[in-house]
Design an enzyme around this catalytic site. Structure first.
Site, PDB file in Angstrom:
ATOM      1  N   ASP A  68       0.823  -1.219   0.000  1.00  0.00           N
ATOM      2  CA  ASP A  68       0.000   0.000   0.000  1.00  0.00           C
ATOM      3  C   ASP A  68       0.851   1.260   0.000  1.00  0.00           C
ATOM      4  OD1 ASP A  68      -1.812  -2.207   1.278  1.00  0.00           O
ATOM      5  OD2 ASP A  68      -3.112  -0.629   0.487  1.00  0.00           O
ATOM      6  N   LYS A 111      -1.218  -5.152   3.957  1.00  0.00           N
ATOM      7  CA  LYS A 111      -2.293  -5.674   4.803  1.00  0.00           C
ATOM      8  C   LYS A 111      -1.776  -6.260   6.114  1.00  0.00           C
ATOM      9  CE  LYS A 111      -5.775  -5.501   4.360  1.00  0.00           C
ATOM     10  NZ  LYS A 111      -6.531  -4.414   5.025  1.00  0.00           N
TER      11      LYS A 111
HETATM   12  O1  MRU Z   1      -7.682  -3.017   2.952  1.00  0.00           O
HETATM   13  P1  MRU Z   1      -7.405  -3.428   1.539  1.00  0.00           P
HETATM   14  O2  MRU Z   1      -8.154  -4.653   1.119  1.00  0.00           O
HETATM   15  O3  MRU Z   1      -7.549  -2.291   0.567  1.00  0.00           O
HETATM   16  O4  MRU Z   1      -5.854  -3.821   1.563  1.00  0.00           O
HETATM   17  C1  MRU Z   1      -5.252  -4.197   0.360  1.00  0.00           C
HETATM   18  C2  MRU Z   1      -3.840  -4.620   0.501  1.00  0.00           C
HETATM   19  O5  MRU Z   1      -3.252  -4.564   1.554  1.00  0.00           O
HETATM   20  C3  MRU Z   1      -3.154  -5.033  -0.763  1.00  0.00           C
HETATM   21  O6  MRU Z   1      -2.192  -6.022  -0.516  1.00  0.00           O
HETATM   22  C4  MRU Z   1      -2.460  -3.809  -1.371  1.00  0.00           C
HETATM   23  O7  MRU Z   1      -3.363  -2.744  -1.479  1.00  0.00           O
HETATM   24  C5  MRU Z   1      -1.885  -4.099  -2.697  1.00  0.00           C
HETATM   25  S1  MRU Z   1      -3.133  -4.341  -3.909  1.00  0.00           S
HETATM   26  C6  MRU Z   1      -2.374  -4.574  -5.421  1.00  0.00           C
END
Ligand code: MRU
Length: 355
Positions: A258, A269
């Site tokens: 992220d 995550k």
């Molecule tokens: O809370 P989320 O579902 O938006 O978290 C998503 C993640 O942590 C993904 O691994 C990250 O955004 C990369 S997506 C290509």
């Protein structure tokens, strides 16, 4: 081996399109309903897009970037129709644009792709205005810009896939956490983009998908996506990854991100950090796949990355008297635990990122 890779069975996650009347509509997969139902939601309302991002109907860093950019384009369309309450004078229009962009960019704090994408379209609007464009022309320009961003995202993911696949050995069993798949991007995915590219080369034996407490992105989304695409997938609870690694079942870990700090620390995550510790203990390479738009060079290290805390009800649906809940949506994996960061530009040691 993946004899049956069927990427054409995957939906486009977020897509701006013109209806018969010429107006722009954002179509997105409502990911809250998966795996039970594949429903494409449609809206022309920029605030509905903000709500969808907050509620995780659209989620995953690149996907919320594209959706956020589309929200600003929809704002411009609504403003041109006089439907936002923004004044008609240039000063009032600009300050309403800034306020809308800020509201969209603030919908989720950790994935830097969201702010990056929103600021790109906001700057596009300002450039159009400076060039003398009227509000209707600004809306047209932003529509085109979002369409380019959708295409760029897919192209970046395909390049990430190619660079990442080169790191994997034949017959690889890959463990992934959360969903960094096509559903988390405009199309194709980052971590799962690596899997798809490797599968197309016959290199993937199986993907182990962590279920990913508390929201279940692995159980609900990655498992659904891989099953639909025809990639062999085994779903495991988060607390099974250690045993899986101990018995030698995992050749590589591939996850998304992220936000990546300048020193290569990676926010992803919640639970990713634990997987990285386990991978190091078992001598398994730990790869992070993300577009350059996920790198935030303004943040020196992971300590500077804001971590979203979400509703306790995601962890404990029925409150318990005297019990508090801590629900951070992300954690930070130190660069020292990351083998390579794979972007559309190549595969880099975390300390030597090129962006
Ligand atoms: O809370 P989320 O579902 O938006 O978290 C998503 C993640 O942590 C993904 O691994 C990250 O955004 C990369 S997506 C290509």
């Amino acid at each position: 081996m993946t004899a049956n890779l069927q990427l054409d069975r995957l939906p486009r996650t977020v897509e701006l399109a013109r209806g018969a009347d010429g107006s722009a509509t954002l179509a997105y997969v409502d990911q809250r309903l998966l795996p039970a139902e594949l429903r494409i939601a449609r809206t022309r309302d920029w605030r509905a897009v903000v709500g969808a991002i907050k509620a995780l109907a659209v989620r995953g860093a690149p996907a919320i970037g594209v959706a956020g950019a589309a929200a600003v384009a929809l704002w411009a369309q609504q403003a041109a129709a006089g439907a936002t309450g923004a004044g008609t004078g240039p000063g009032a229009y600009r300050s309403a644009l800034e306020a809308a962009a800020e509201e969209v960019a603030g919908a989720r704090p950790t994935a830097v792709n969201l702010r990056w994408a929103v600021e790109r379209v906001r700057d596009g609007a300002v450039a159009a205005l400076d060039g003398g464009a009227a509000p209707g022309e600004v809306a047209e320009a932003l529509y085109d810009q979002v369409k380019r961003m959708e295409a760029e995202d897919e192209a970046a993911n395909r390049a990430i896939g190619a660079h990442g696949a080169a790191l994997l050995r034949p017959s690889s069993c890959v463990l992934t956490h959360c969903n960094a798949g096509s559903l988390a991007t405009a199309f194709f995915g980052t971590a799962l983009g690596v899997v798809y590219a490797a599968a197309a080369e016959g290199k993937i034996e199986r993907v182990y998908a962590d279920e990913t407490r508390p929201v279940g992105q692995g159980a609900r989304l990655t498992a659904w996506e891989l099953g639909r695409a025809g990639v062999p997938c085994t779903l495991v609870c988060d607390n099974m990854a250690a045993s899986l690694m101990a018995k030698g079942a995992v050749d590589a870990v591939v996850v998304g991100a992220d936000r990546i700090a300048a020193n290569g620390d990676v926010a992803n995550k919640i639970g990713t950090y634990g997987v990285a510790v386990l991978a190091r203990h078992h001598g398994i390479p730990f790869y992070v796949a993300a577009p350059s738009s996920t790198i935030d060079a303004s943040v020196a290290d992971g300590a500077g990355i804001p971590i979203e805390e979400r509703d306790p009800a995601e962890v404990l649906p029925q409150p318990l008297e005297g019990v508090q809940v801590w629900n951070p949506a992300f954690d930070v994996t130190p660069a020292a635990l990351v083998t390579r960061i794979v972007t559309e530009r190549g595969a880099f040691e975390p300390g030597g990122l090129v962006y």
